[in-house]
Structure formats: structure tokens, C-alpha cells
Scaffold this motif. Structure first.
Motif, mmCIF file in Angstrom:
data_model
loop_
_atom_site.group_PDB
_atom_site.id
_atom_site.type_symbol
_atom_site.label_atom_id
_atom_site.label_comp_id
_atom_site.label_asym_id
_atom_site.label_seq_id
_atom_site.Cartn_x
_atom_site.Cartn_y
_atom_site.Cartn_z
ATOM 1 N N VAL A 240 0.831 -1.204 0.000
ATOM 2 C CA VAL A 240 0.000 0.000 0.000
ATOM 3 C C VAL A 240 0.868 1.257 0.000
ATOM 4 O O VAL A 240 0.617 2.209 -0.757
ATOM 5 N N ARG A 241 1.900 1.286 0.832
ATOM 6 C CA ARG A 241 2.754 2.479 0.916
ATOM 7 C C ARG A 241 3.526 2.742 -0.380
ATOM 8 O O ARG A 241 3.852 3.895 -0.693
ATOM 9 N N ALA A 242 3.797 1.688 -1.123
ATOM 10 C CA ALA A 242 4.598 1.838 -2.345
ATOM 11 C C ALA A 242 3.832 2.520 -3.475
ATOM 12 O O ALA A 242 4.437 2.969 -4.460
ATOM 13 N N GLN A 243 2.499 2.617 -3.345
ATOM 14 C CA GLN A 243 1.691 3.179 -4.433
ATOM 15 C C GLN A 243 1.652 4.698 -4.327
ATOM 16 O O GLN A 243 1.278 5.250 -3.293
ATOM 17 N N THR A 244 2.037 5.349 -5.395
ATOM 18 C CA THR A 244 2.052 6.818 -5.407
ATOM 19 C C THR A 244 0.789 7.417 -6.012
ATOM 20 O O THR A 244 0.520 8.603 -5.843
ATOM 21 N N GLU A 245 0.004 6.601 -6.720
ATOM 22 C CA GLU A 245 -1.245 7.072 -7.326
ATOM 23 C C GLU A 245 -2.347 6.048 -7.058
ATOM 24 O O GLU A 245 -2.084 4.857 -6.906
ATOM 25 N N TRP A 246 -3.562 6.535 -7.022
ATOM 26 C CA TRP A 246 -4.702 5.647 -6.854
ATOM 27 C C TRP A 246 -5.004 4.929 -8.165
ATOM 28 O O TRP A 246 -4.747 5.460 -9.252
ATOM 29 N N ALA A 247 -5.572 3.752 -8.042
ATOM 30 C CA ALA A 247 -6.017 3.038 -9.233
ATOM 31 C C ALA A 247 -7.191 3.777 -9.870
ATOM 32 O O ALA A 247 -8.004 4.396 -9.174
ATOM 33 N N PRO A 248 -7.297 3.746 -11.199
ATOM 34 C CA PRO A 248 -8.457 4.363 -11.857
ATOM 35 C C PRO A 248 -9.762 3.706 -11.399
ATOM 36 O O PRO A 248 -9.782 2.525 -11.044
ATOM 37 N N MET A 249 -10.837 4.465 -11.408
ATOM 38 C CA MET A 249 -12.155 3.968 -11.032
ATOM 39 C C MET A 249 -12.815 3.331 -12.256
ATOM 40 O O MET A 249 -13.095 4.004 -13.247
ATOM 41 N N GLU A 250 -13.059 2.042 -12.190
ATOM 42 C CA GLU A 250 -13.696 1.349 -13.307
ATOM 43 C C GLU A 250 -15.167 1.743 -13.423
ATOM 44 O O GLU A 250 -15.850 1.947 -12.414
ATOM 45 N N GLU A 251 -15.639 1.816 -14.651
ATOM 46 C CA GLU A 251 -17.068 2.019 -14.896
ATOM 47 C C GLU A 251 -17.691 0.645 -15.103
ATOM 48 O O GLU A 251 -17.426 -0.026 -16.105
ATOM 49 N N MET A 252 -18.512 0.214 -14.155
ATOM 50 C CA MET A 252 -19.009 -1.160 -14.135
ATOM 51 C C MET A 252 -20.445 -1.249 -14.635
ATOM 52 O O MET A 252 -21.291 -0.408 -14.318
ATOM 53 N N ASP A 253 -20.707 -2.299 -15.394
ATOM 54 C CA ASP A 253 -22.083 -2.646 -15.741
ATOM 55 C C ASP A 253 -22.783 -3.058 -14.449
ATOM 56 O O ASP A 253 -22.257 -3.873 -13.688
ATOM 57 N N PRO A 254 -23.961 -2.520 -14.157
ATOM 58 C CA PRO A 254 -24.640 -2.858 -12.900
ATOM 59 C C PRO A 254 -24.898 -4.346 -12.717
ATOM 60 O O PRO A 254 -25.073 -4.804 -11.578
ATOM 61 N N ASN A 255 -24.921 -5.101 -13.808
ATOM 62 C CA ASN A 255 -25.238 -6.522 -13.723
ATOM 63 C C ASN A 255 -24.015 -7.432 -13.768
ATOM 64 O O ASN A 255 -24.148 -8.650 -13.771
ATOM 65 N N GLU A 256 -22.817 -6.842 -13.788
ATOM 66 C CA GLU A 256 -21.605 -7.646 -13.682
ATOM 67 C C GLU A 256 -21.493 -8.236 -12.281
ATOM 68 O O GLU A 256 -22.014 -7.673 -11.312
ATOM 69 N N PRO A 257 -20.762 -9.348 -12.130
ATOM 70 C CA PRO A 257 -20.552 -9.902 -10.784
ATOM 71 C C PRO A 257 -19.725 -8.950 -9.926
ATOM 72 O O PRO A 257 -18.683 -8.456 -10.359
ATOM 73 N N ALA A 258 -20.197 -8.692 -8.717
ATOM 74 C CA ALA A 258 -19.432 -7.905 -7.749
ATOM 75 C C ALA A 258 -18.655 -8.832 -6.821
ATOM 76 O O ALA A 258 -17.496 -8.598 -6.514
ATOM 77 N N LYS A 269 -21.442 -29.928 -1.337
ATOM 78 C CA LYS A 269 -20.591 -28.941 -1.977
ATOM 79 C C LYS A 269 -21.197 -27.548 -1.843
ATOM 80 O O LYS A 269 -22.297 -27.286 -2.326
ATOM 81 N N PRO A 270 -20.504 -26.619 -1.188
ATOM 82 C CA PRO A 270 -21.050 -25.267 -1.037
ATOM 83 C C PRO A 270 -21.245 -24.588 -2.392
ATOM 84 O O PRO A 270 -20.522 -24.857 -3.348
ATOM 85 N N LYS A 271 -22.221 -23.683 -2.447
ATOM 86 C CA LYS A 271 -22.508 -22.945 -3.677
ATOM 87 C C LYS A 271 -21.866 -21.565 -3.607
ATOM 88 O O LYS A 271 -21.961 -20.884 -2.587
ATOM 89 N N GLY A 272 -21.243 -21.148 -4.710
ATOM 90 C CA GLY A 272 -20.726 -19.796 -4.813
ATOM 91 C C GLY A 272 -21.791 -18.892 -5.387
ATOM 92 O O GLY A 272 -21.921 -18.747 -6.604
ATOM 93 N N VAL A 273 -22.591 -18.273 -4.515
ATOM 94 C CA VAL A 273 -23.698 -17.422 -4.942
ATOM 95 C C VAL A 273 -23.130 -16.086 -5.424
ATOM 96 O O VAL A 273 -22.293 -15.478 -4.765
ATOM 97 N N VAL A 274 -23.596 -15.642 -6.588
ATOM 98 C CA VAL A 274 -23.055 -14.439 -7.226
ATOM 99 C C VAL A 274 -24.036 -13.276 -7.096
ATOM 100 O O VAL A 274 -25.212 -13.398 -7.449
ATOM 101 N N HIS A 275 -23.536 -12.156 -6.585
ATOM 102 C CA HIS A 275 -24.329 -10.931 -6.510
ATOM 103 C C HIS A 275 -23.749 -9.880 -7.455
ATOM 104 O O HIS A 275 -22.548 -9.852 -7.721
ATOM 105 N N SER A 276 -24.606 -9.006 -7.930
ATOM 106 C CA SER A 276 -24.229 -8.056 -8.976
ATOM 107 C C SER A 276 -23.744 -6.731 -8.396
ATOM 108 O O SER A 276 -23.993 -6.398 -7.235
#
Length: 651
Positions: A240-258, A269-276
Motif C-alpha cells: 500500500v505504501r509503495a503506491q504513489t497514485e490511486w487506481a483508476p475507477m472502473e465504470e461497471m455494468d450494474p449486472n456484472e458480478p461484484a 458442496k457449497p454454492k458460490g452465490v453471485v451478486h451483482s
């Protein structure tokens, strides 16, 4: 309807006391309900308009249950709404975003401006390590500020995160990393729990050893022990300290997996439930808005583990999306004494608290003189979710915590991504034990086995009848399992697999699981997953695990086993040790019953329903007509009445 059920839903409606009423939320709720009555999608448009969009949507909703999208064509970022928009606000930027306390008593606070800086830097660090939009980052952290930072760093760059419960064992951790195919894991060297250090990094190293693809590991030194890093591991603070600039803010499709969160189903077997992305943001903003009622000066304590979805819903996303100050506590609520809950509330001026009913039951057991020494005058709200809330605990919490506070009992699931039925804070009357009525934008029904709605007062299966933004969109890399699990039993509606009843005034009472998934202190786990561990113990030929009521944890698992000839003499002890070792310490069998045979149907199915009845009541209360050999059932009843091998479950 049974006498017990009749008595349960006969609770009186408790009008709001004058000091509980919120004129602001009265007016907003009236507006929201008017929109919902006209068209629920108009309500979801109202909610979305309260977020910051990078690009407006063109279509509000497309599709129906099982295959739907919201805010089609729009672009939005969760981190932007939860962190940056507040860091840019001159009024809010210096407000505490997260107040943190560790179990040893150490504390830290970050403002929204400071949180934005940490998020931007960690996000840049993830990019440096090769993480790209759509890659999976596993977060294996206890309740720390770094958990907030990690989630929103992933949100900022469009990485898909999965939070692993810090109580998971090596095998539970390994299986989830394997299914998720995590590219990076963010882990603490350890966490404090009941005065001990839980060795998270050690567990992770053992878990990842057998993975075919080794994820890069970012190690946060929580304990200050200065762990020696091995190949593929990087230091969190240095990155974290080594970073001199913030990462760009991605523009996300509201329905992409979050993110994806693993929840046990009716198989091992557990299920990997996906939320957007957009759905979860919009829905959790509304969830916190109505259930908690953010007000100036609030300090909101979500007394839950970050690995329980309630914490991201109410704190990491929902709470921050509302610009709240969130309290985050690391350890056990009874360490070093059972006054810790009250001390934390006093120290940080907590105004609103969310906890599982188990927590409230534990607090109820604290010596009254100790409770009286902590009157908690700042406390304005107690809200509970995660398991059924009994009326006795509801009534006690309303008068026993603070100077008389409203108790909001809410219901939801991991798959629904939010609680969706409860009395709105400062607006709705209460009923002891009831989950209120569906909030705007949600609709449900209670149906019989054929999917037909049942009258008020009749118990049935709870189903959701229309989509809403936070509802899970799929199962990770297994869309057919999503359809089979939630839409095959009652085509056209979402099956919660919970039983419920609606009373004459429209209040919903959720009675518990209708399948074999149980809640242990608000943590859901499949009995099949426990059975798999029990069955792997040498000497065990057959196992059936059921959940039975427990005064503190809500539900605890009990195992019925059949052993083979020559089984080791210590098999029962081995079973008790194996379950927490393989699944995590929060899963401990209350009892092991060794039986000569288990009751079966004529088709060979083990009758777990009857085993559950016998374990809970000492008798078979349900229909026994399908039992192949009634003598076997009689033997089980006799067995339960005798002393058995037990182990006290750790809270």
C-alpha cells in the motif's frame, strides 16, 4: 394449525412510542410505498436516483425471476458510492467512516477521506500484482479496517471478491479457493478470539498447498508478530505504501458480478452465490436506509463477522453507502468478561446495533446487576436478523437494552442479498417475533406443496414472486445449479426453502428451514456437509445429521451414526473432534448417538425429519406411516433418552 403456532402469531401489535417515531422516515416511507403500489419498478428507480451513476441506465429492468437485469445500459461503481462520493463531500470527508476495536482493546479510526486513500492505494497494488477486472480476490480477514479497504479496492477496479469466514478450517478454505479460482488472497497473520490468536496465515498456507494454481498472497500483520514471508507472499503495508497514485475507477455494468459468497445447500458442496455490482449497491443502500434509519451522529455497530453476508450488507456496503459511521469489533463479545458488549457500546457511543438473535440471548443471560451498571443511554435501536427471533428475547431486548428501544426483526437470506421484510425504522408498529411486512420493491407468498397460496394462519413454503436488484443472479460457474436450487420446486417463483405463516394482519412469521440447511449462531451450513465429515471418520458406516433447537445458538447439530464391526473404541470422540477440525470451530456437534440402524422409508431414504423430531422432543411427532421398520424408530427413541457422548459447543 398447532396450538403453539396459533399462540405465536397471536402477538399483539405494538404501536411506536412517541420517542421512536421518525418524521423524516414517515414521509419517505409514504412516498416509497405509494410508488411501490403503482409499480415496484418505480420504487427501484427512486432508490437508484439516490446513488451516483457514471452513466445513466436506458432500461430499468429486463427479464423475470431466474434471468433478469436491472439498470441496463448504466455504469456505476460501488467504491465510488461508498467511499469517494463521501470523501469528496466537504461536510462528510472528515467524518469517521470506520471505528475499529480489537479484542485486546486496541483501537483505530479512519475518516472517509483516509479510507478513500487506503482503498485507492490497495487497488493500485492489486493492479501491480496482475489483478484485472473480473479476476477473483479472496479476502481471508477478521473484522478489521483492512477488510473494508480490501472489499472496496476490489470494487474500485472491478475485481470479484469472495470473503472467507475467518473461522474456516484448512479444508473449508481450500475448497472455496479452488472453486473460486482466486488469483490473489488477502490474509491476516492471525486474529484474536477469546484471548487466543487464530493462525489464519498458517491455515491458508496449508490450504493452498494442494491447489493446482497458487494464488499470490498479501499478508496483513494484524498481531505485530512480523511473520516471515515465503515465496508468493507480499507484505500488505509495504504494498500500500509503495503506491504513489490511486487506481483508476472502473465504470461497471450494474449486472456484472461484484462478489461471490459460498453458502451451503442441500448437498455437501457449497454454492458460490453471485451478486451483482449495481443490484447489491442499490438494494443494500435501501436495506440500511429503512432498517436502521441513518441519522446525524449515529454510530452503527454491526455485531457480526465480516464473513457473514450481513456485515457487507449492513456495514461495508449498505452502511457506507448511506455515509454512516460504522463500528467494527474484532473478537468475542464475552471476552475478557461478559460485560464486553456493554463496554464497547459505552466507549464508542453506539446509537444503533445489529446482532443475531443468539447475541441477544447471550446478553439476556448476563447478570442483571452487571447490565444495570451499563444503562446505554445513547442506544436508540436494536435490530436482529439471521435466524428466528423468539418473542421472549424480543421483549427482553426492547426493555433490557438502553432506555427502552425499538427492536426491528428482519428476515433475508444470503441469496436475497439483503433483508426484505421487517418493520421500517421509526415508521411501522412492531410485533414480538414477527418479521413485519415486505418493504417496498418486494413481494412474496406462502404456498402449499403444489405452489398454491395458502390462507392467513396456515403454514407453508415461503416464495418470492417478483425480482429485485439484490437477488442473487447465478451460482459461480454453475448456472444450472442456480436454476435447480431456487426455481425448480415452484416454477416461476423463487423458493426460499423456509417455512412461514402470515397472520391476519399481514405480518410474516418465518419458522425455519424446510430443507436440511441449519443455522448455527447465524451461520448457515448444510447438514450434508457435516455428514460428509462424520462419514469420513474410520469405523463410521452411516451418518445422519439434524439440527435441533438450542437456547443460545438457535440451532445445534446432532449426529446419528451406525458403526461397523471393529470400529475403534474412540470413534465417538474422533467424530466430535473431526467436525470442527474440518469445517471450523463454530460447527460442533452437540451429541453423537450410536445406533444399530437408522429409520428409513421403503425406498431406502433415511428419515431425517423423524430423527430431528426425536432429537428435539424425545418422540416422533410427525407422520411415521412411511417408516420401513417401526422397531428401529422405537430403538432410536430409547437411545435418545439415555446419556450420549456430548461436547459443549463453543459460542
Amino acid at each position: 394449525m398447532s396450538d403453539n403456532l396459533t399462540a405465536l402469531i397471536a402477538a399483539e401489535l405494538l404501536p411506536l412510542r412517541p420517542e421512536w417515531i421518525s418524521p423524516q422516515y414517515q414521509d419517505e416511507a409514504a412516498e416509497a410505498r405509494a410508488l411501490d403500489a403503482q409499480d415496484p419498478d418505480l420504487y427501484w428507480e427512486w432508490v437508484a436516483a439516490r446513488q451516483r451513476w457514471q452513466r445513466p441506465w436506458t432500461t430499468l429492468r429486463r427479464g423475470e425471476l431466474g434471468d433478469f437485469e436491472y439498470y441496463v445500459g448504466g455504469r456505476i461503481n460501488v467504491a465510488d458510492n461508498c467511499v469517494d462520493r463521501w470523501a469528496e463531500d466537504p461536510v462528510v470527508r472528515d467524518r469517521p467512516a470506520v471505528i475499529w476495536e480489537g479484542e485486546p482493546g486496541d483501537t483505530r479510526t479512519v475518516t472517509y477521506a483516509e479510507l478513500a486513500d487506503q482503498v485507492g492505494r490497495l487497488a493500485a497494488g492489486l493492479l501491480e500484482l496482475g489483478v484485472r477486472r473480473g479476476d477473483v480476490v479472496a479476502i481471508y480477514l477478521p473484522n478489521t479496517i483492512e477488510a473494508f479497504v480490501a472489499v472496496h479496492a476490489c470494487n474500485r477496479i472491478g475485481a470479484v471478491y469472495t470473503i472467507l469466514f475467518s473461522g474456516f478450517s484448512e479444508e473449508a478454505t481450500r475448497s472455496r479457493l479452488e472453486q473460486a479460482e482466486a488469483k490473489v488472497v488477502i490474509v491476516a497473520d492471525g486474529s484474536y478470539r477469546r484471548g487466543r490468536v487464530v493462525p489464519l496465515l498458517e491455515t491458508l498456507r496449508a490450504a493452498r498447498a494442494s491447489l493446482s494454481v497458487q494464488p499470490t498472497t498479501i499478508v496483513f500483520d494484524r498481531t505485530g508478530s512480523g511473520p516471515v514471508l515465503t515465496s508468493g507472499e507480499v507484505d500488505y503495508d509495504r504494498l500500500v505504501r509503495a503506491q504513489t497514485e490511486w487506481a483508476p475507477m472502473e465504470e461497471m455494468d450494474p449486472n456484472e458480478p461484484a462478489f461471490l459468497i459460498f453458502t451451503s445447500g442441500t448437498s455437501a458442496k457449497p454454492k458460490g452465490v453471485v451478486h451483482s455490482v449495481g443490484g447489491f449497491l442499490v438494494g443494500t443502500w435501501a436495506n440500511a436506509h429503512w432498517q436502521v434509519g441513518p441519522e446525524d451522529g449515529d454510530v452503527y455497530w454491526v455485531a457480526a463477522d465480516v464473513g457473514w453476508l450481513t456485515f457487507p450488507i449492513q456495514a461495508v456496503v449498505g452502511g457506507l453507502a448511506n455515509g454512516m459511521t460504522v463500528l467494527c469489533y474484532e473478537g468475542a463479545l464475552d471476552t475478557p468478561t461478559d460485560e464486553r458488549f456493554f463496554e464497547v457500546c459505552e466507549k464508542h457511543g453506539v446509537t444503533k446495533v445489529l446482532a443475531a438473535p443468539t447475541v441477544l440471548r447471550v446478553l439476556r443471560g448476563v447478570d442483571p446487576d452487571k447490565r444495570a451498571a451499563h444503562p446505554l443511554p445513547a442506544l436508540k435501536l436494536v435490530t436482529a436478523q439471521g435466524e428466528p427471533l423468539d418473542s421472549e428475547t424480543f421483549t427482553w431486548a426492547m426493555e433490557g437494552l438502553g432506555a427502552g428501544v425499538p427492536v426491528i426483526n428482519a428476515y433475508g437470506q444470503t441469496e436475497t442479498g439483503s433483508t426484505w421484510t421487517y418493520p421500517i425504522y421509526g415508521v411501522d408498529a412492531l410485533k414480538a417475533g414477527s418479521a413485519g411486512t415486505p418493504v417496498p420493491g418486494h413481494a412474496c407468498a406462502v404456498v402449499d406443496a403444489e405452489g398454491r397460496p395458502v390462507p392467513a394462519g396456515v403454514k407453508g413454503d415461503l416464495v418470492i414472486t417478483r425480482p429485485f436488484p439484490t437477488l442473487a443472479r447465478t451460482v459461480w460457474k454453475d448456472p444450472q445449479r442456480y436454476r435447480d436450487a431456487y426455481f425448480s420446486r415452484f416454477p416461476g417463483v423463487y423458493a426460499t426453502h423456509d417455512e412461514a405463516v402470515v397472520d391476519g394482519e399481514g405480518h410474516l412469521w418465518v419458522l425455519g428451514r424446510s430443507d436440511d440447511v441449519i443455522n448455527i449462531a447465524a451461520h448457515r451450513i448444510s447438514t450434508m456437509e457435516i455428514e460428509e465429515v462424520v462419514g469420513s471418520v474410520p469405523g463410521v458406516l452411516e451418518a445422519a445429521v439434524v439440527g435441533v433447537p438450542d437456547a443460545t445458538k438457535g440451532t445445534v447439530p446432532v449426529a446419528f451414526v451406525r458403526l461397523g464391526q471393529g470400529a475403534p473404541a474412540d470413534t465417538e470422540e474422533a467424530i466430535l473432534a473431526a467436525v470442527p477440525r474440518e469445517l471450523g470451530r463454530y460447527v460442533q456437534l452437540a451429541t453423537v448417538y450410536v445406533a444399530g440402524a437408522l429409520p428409513r422409508t421403503r425406498t431406502g431414504k433415511t428419515m431425517r425429519r423423524l430423527l430431528r423430531d426425536v432429537a428435539a422432543t424425545g418422540r416422533a411427532t410427525g407422520d411415521t406411516s412411511a417408516v420401513e421398520d417401526v422397531a428401529v424408530l422405537d430403538d432410536i427413541i430409547a437411545l435418545v433418552s439415555k446419556p450420549a457422548t456430548t461436547q459443549e459447543a463453543e459460542a
